[in-house]
Design an enzyme around this catalytic site. Sequence first.
Site, PDB file in Angstrom:
ATOM      1  N   GLU A  54      -7.074  -7.465  -0.912  1.00 20.35           N
ATOM      2  CA  GLU A  54      -7.694  -7.288   0.396  1.00 20.35           C
ATOM      3  C   GLU A  54      -9.141  -6.840   0.246  1.00 20.35           C
ATOM      4  OE1 GLU A  54      -5.695  -4.995   3.355  1.00 20.35           O
ATOM      5  OE2 GLU A  54      -3.738  -5.933   3.020  1.00 20.35           O
ATOM      6  N   GLU A 100       0.821  -1.222   0.000  1.00 15.82           N
ATOM      7  CA  GLU A 100       0.000   0.000   0.000  1.00 15.82           C
ATOM      8  C   GLU A 100       0.854   1.271   0.000  1.00 15.82           C
ATOM      9  OE1 GLU A 100      -2.563  -0.663   3.387  1.00 15.82           O
ATOM     10  OE2 GLU A 100      -4.032  -1.712   2.176  1.00 15.82           O
TER      11      GLU A 100
END
Length: 794
Positions: free
Chosen positions: A196, A127
């Site tokens: 995710e 991320e």
Amino acid sequence: MWPDLVATAKEGGVNAVETYVFWNGHEPTQGHYYFGGRYDLVRFVKIIQQAGLYLILRIGPFVAAEWNFGGVPVWLHYIPGTVFRTDNESFKSHMANFTTLIVNKMKQEKFFASQGGPIILSQIENEYGDIEMVYGNGGKPYAMWAAKMALSQDIGVPWIMCQQYDAPDPVINTCNSFYCDQFTPNSNSKPKFWTENWPGWFKTFGAKDPHRPPEDIAFAVARFFQKGGSLQNYYMYHGGTNFGRTSGGPFITTSYDYDAPIDEYGITRQPKWGHLKQLHEAIKLCKHALLYGEQINLSLGPLQEVDIYTDGSGECVAFISNVDEKHDQHVTFRNTSYLIPAWSVSILPDCKEVVYNTAKVGSQISVIEMQPDNLHISTMLPEGFSGIKWDIFQEKVGVWGYHDFVVNGFVDHINTTKDSTDYLWCTTSVYVDDNEDFLKSGSQPILIVESKGHAMHAFVNHELQASASGNGSDSTFKFQKPILLRAGKNDISLLSMTVGLQNAGPFYEWVGAGVTSVKLEGFNKGVVDLSTNAWIYKIGLEGEYLNIYKEDGLHNVKWISTSNPPKNQPLTWYKAIVDAPNGNEPVGLDMKHMGKGQAWLNGEPIGRFWPRVSSINDDCTPKCDYRGKFFPSKCGTRCGEPTQRWYHIPRSWFKPRENLLVIFEEKGGDPYQICFSRRRVTSVCGLISEDHPPSNTAYNKQDSSSSIRPPAGIHLECPGSSRISSIKFASFGTPQGTCGSFQMGACHDPLSVSLVEKVCLNAQECLVQLSKENFGEDPCPGLLKTVAVEAVCQ
């Protein structure tokens, strides 16, 4: 627990498992590696392999994950010149070394798919794209270096980078979010991956309990595959427990349950697990067309559409979606009318028959309870003792042994402890003249403390006078508290505490903690600022230093035995030798009546406990509307209750007898109320209507040309060796309510209970179909009938 968890995941239709690799768990001190116990990565991969599943290895090695310091070792921060996650030679060197270590370990075991193993993907970084620009000129070069370094490992399977919008070819950029149907990879040559999908959310001490409805999760997954998705992963499918001091945040709870399909204790969360299992089955019915077919999109209304996949063999698959957040809609597709509930997707594996709709939950609902099991002493009690025998050790206030250092002013808590402990004592003294007005009037001076976080207990003359903390939204705090001072010298001792280190954000390693200002108001001369006083510092607790929570450290202090342990006494260690709880159900330690601290069993760290109560004024929802986009605060429960009351203890940690249970209590509680609790499924429910899609198994077996629709049915199953001992409720007709509070409606078949008992009583599992064989007479012709059942498991 790993084999059982993996087996339950596979039974739920999962065919791949993702796992992070925690750098600070594997390299706790520089150059010293650990791969034992819960960090036995090779053993974990072998369990996945033996189950016939694939593995996605998320090396990171920065992982975030609400894990302490984002998974990066704290020691790395103190190597001169090191800055995390930027174009910094020191950080890159250590990151490359650890990544290479893990890759070589996997290669040695032939774990990569290119070697015939289960690992099909590997991840570098995590991320970073969301914060890359914050790092200025060091951001993009670092991201490109990370990708190049990963590719140089030559593992023979693709590398992925989550939320990395500029991931260079051939590294695949992926999506992390509640919804990823609109995500597009940065190259047409890359597949659409969702690494995710958050089926719930994490918890922080003192906050409400978040929940994501199964209908919305299923909607998001179905939409993703409707829109060309290739891989979808749940973060988390099983969240587990942040044992010891591994939780980050700060303020992340010891529980990392995450409202996941498999709960923290390894029990399926129903109906979420079952509803997603049926979704996985429905998607797999469509796999050939999804993999090899051509996609066509047709509008069926302003907020309704169908995506059709057809291949050369004539196979046809359709996903019909209705993204209207309020209204069900009738749509016409291929001359057939379909009712699509609001915010849902219907799956048609033959472009004709709906086998699954994301809003129609037909899976059983499990009622799970924590059943108390009092602590049982393992040894004969001395004469005069009754109940549980506790041994007590009182921690000293302030400096124990010899102080570590003295400095004028305050130091950063984390830079001082280097996360070797949660605790840092800082002590000073203040002299009170006999002429102070507050001594004569009986008024009290005010202690004013400011801190960068995370929590603190203030002792004046060895008595606890105040406690304060930040929270999951803001670690900093300031408090004012009247205190008792006497004439002459007064000792002020502050126990500063961390509650997990920062785990994400740009330059997160520089976020500090600890006291920054201490003042006293109410003196004749005005405000007394103690901030520049000489402060005496001591790192950690005496009991920690002497390892009195372990078998080999018990005798380093003198314990006092009692069957009437002190209540509300701060800085107290409690020790008991107890039997394992009865049965084989998962176990939690009930700490509702304690204050704050840490717990151990047989030397294993259960973790931080803090039954901090969430605000009664929080926005909790007794019934959550699944329709519309989910966000973490949308569907909360347990307002006005402890965020975490029970603390998971794996059964494997217990011996049959003579288990060493040690509790350190910081501010005071009632140890007499501590008990084990066994987590049990006590009843199961089902609620299904005649218009529910047939089971995917039934669809597979039927002739696709047949017009005979298999009846809907309720599948009920008690876990383990338990059986359905009674039918608490059953009604075929128009029952009302929810599991645990079903009621008969205006239409009810009076034979419902006996009919269900005939099929289910004394069985471990049963199937109640809405068929004429089970329910003969129609109790209310012309109405859509529903069957509702609640069965007791024993």
